[in-house]
Motif scaffolding. Structure first.
Motif, short mmCIF file in Angstrom:
data_model
loop_
_atom_site.label_atom_id
_atom_site.label_comp_id
_atom_site.label_asym_id
_atom_site.label_seq_id
_atom_site.Cartn_x
_atom_site.Cartn_y
_atom_site.Cartn_z
N ASP A 59 10.35 1.18 5.74
CA ASP A 59 11.72 1.02 6.21
C ASP A 59 11.79 0.16 7.41
O ASP A 59 13.14 0.03 7.55
CB ASP A 59 12.46 2.40 6.23
CG ASP A 59 11.99 3.17 7.15
OD1 ASP A 59 10.97 3.10 7.68
OD2 ASP A 59 12.25 4.57 7.10
N GLN A 60 10.86 0.12 8.34
CA GLN A 60 11.09 -0.87 9.42
C GLN A 60 10.43 -2.25 9.03
O GLN A 60 10.38 -3.21 9.90
CB GLN A 60 9.60 -0.29 10.30
CG GLN A 60 10.04 1.20 10.72
CD GLN A 60 11.58 1.23 11.30
OE1 GLN A 60 11.99 0.66 12.22
NE2 GLN A 60 12.18 2.29 10.82
N GLY A 61 10.15 -2.60 7.60
CA GLY A 61 9.85 -3.99 7.45
C GLY A 61 8.46 -4.43 7.56
O GLY A 61 8.12 -5.52 7.75
N SER A 62 7.50 -3.34 7.63
CA SER A 62 6.32 -3.59 7.94
C SER A 62 5.33 -3.15 6.66
O SER A 62 5.82 -2.45 6.04
CB SER A 62 5.68 -2.73 9.10
OG SER A 62 6.42 -3.16 10.47
N PHE A 63 4.15 -3.88 6.66
CA PHE A 63 3.35 -3.57 5.40
C PHE A 63 2.12 -2.57 5.63
O PHE A 63 1.70 -2.53 6.81
CB PHE A 63 2.86 -4.93 4.78
CG PHE A 63 3.60 -5.71 4.14
CD1 PHE A 63 3.81 -5.46 2.53
CD2 PHE A 63 4.22 -6.67 4.49
CE1 PHE A 63 4.77 -6.23 1.93
CE2 PHE A 63 5.40 -7.63 3.74
CZ PHE A 63 5.54 -7.18 2.56
N ARG A 64 2.06 -1.69 4.75
CA ARG A 64 0.69 -0.95 4.87
C ARG A 64 -0.09 -0.93 3.50
O ARG A 64 0.59 -1.31 2.39
CB ARG A 64 1.34 0.47 5.32
CG ARG A 64 2.12 1.35 4.02
CD ARG A 64 2.38 2.57 4.26
NE ARG A 64 3.24 3.39 3.18
CZ ARG A 64 2.89 3.83 2.36
NH1 ARG A 64 1.49 3.80 1.95
NH2 ARG A 64 3.64 4.48 1.33
N SER A 65 -1.35 -0.60 3.93
CA SER A 65 -2.15 -0.62 2.63
C SER A 65 -1.83 0.43 1.80
O SER A 65 -1.69 1.49 2.19
CB SER A 65 -3.57 -0.75 2.95
OG SER A 65 -4.06 -1.87 3.89
#
Length: 265
Positions: free
Chosen positions: A255-261
């Motif tokens: 929800d912060q606009g960052s990608f996680r694996s």
């Protein structure tokens, strides 16, 4: 021609495998939103082939839009109508015929972002998955502009390289090189892919030596086997195989606009 990356067909096949084996999406729960051209065709074909391989029905609903447009309203309406269709199961009892649980997307970032926005505004609760061509950073920024983190959270994008923050040796070398030669740039999936492609090409040149010509380079690349670029999987070509890898990785927007694996196995 020598190609590094997994194909769009590989990516959508990975998605179907993930949706069926990991997320347990029921039969006819997957639809495809794809650009109306060969790019969209490649992704759609990968999905239907994997469905057949899994013993599932392959008459998948495909909706789409024309290239270089953002005309996605018709596609959204068709998906919503498909999801709402019911069938009588006895007396006055009805159930949804094919509830949509996942949408595989094969498009450009602006069209996909607009589609995601409209689907979520229509309260359709489905897993949304994009192929790498969408451009992860561009998609994340577009979704932010459309509605902060509300539209992007949970959106999956498959990648043809590992996450650029991973601790594998090749990715560490990439971040060090980027910081040294392009300190104004932030790591991302696109430049990491370019770095790996450059490594493959340079290794081919090294194996030829100083007497370089086209045929020698082709021969060197066709004998490049299990090359370790430090990404966690060996790369290589042969006389009959000019694609270095079919490996696909999964990432998800928060929800912060960052990608996680994410693990798609």
């Amino acid at each position: 021609m020598f190609n590094y990356r997994a194909s769009y067909e590989d990516e959508t096949a990975k998605m179907v495998n993930y949706l069926i084996d990991v997320k347990k999406v029921p039969d006819r729960g997957i639809v495809v939103f794809a650009q109306n051209d060969s790019y969209g065709d490649a992704g759609f074909d990968g999905a239907t082939k994997m469905l057949r391989k899994k013993g599932r029905a392959d008459d998948v609903l495909r909706v789409g839009y024309e290239r270089n447009t953002l005309e996605v309203d018709d596609a959204v309406n068709k998906v919503v109508d498909y999801n709402a269709a019911t069938v009588r199961v006895g007396g006055n009892e009805y159930q949804r015929k094919h509830p949509v649980k996942a949408i595989i997307m094969v498009g450009t970032y602006k069209a996909c972002a607009k589609f995601i926005q409209k689907v979520r505004d229509r309260k359709l609760d489905a897993i949304l998955l994009n192929v790498s061509f969408v451009g992860s950073s561009a998609l994340a920024e577009e979704l932010k502009e459309l509605g902060g983190g509300s539209y992007g959270a949970g959106v999956i994008v498959t990648q043809v390289v590992p996450h650029f923050d991973s601790g594998s040796t090749g990715i560490i070398r990439y971040r060090e090189a980027l910081k040294k030669y392009h300190p104004d740039q932030q790591p991302d999936f696109i430049s990491l892919e370019g770095y790996v492609v450059g490594q493959l090409f340079a290794e081919g040149l090294r194996r030829v030596g100083h007497e370089l010509d086209t045929e020698k380079l082709v021969d060197a690349l066709e004998h490049l086997q299990d090359y370790d670029a430090g990404t966690g999987s060996g790369l290589g070509f042969s006389m009959s195989q000019h694609q270095a890898t079919h490996k696909v990785w999964g990432t998800m927007l928060d929800d912060q606009g960052s990608f996680r694996s994410i693990d798609m196995e």
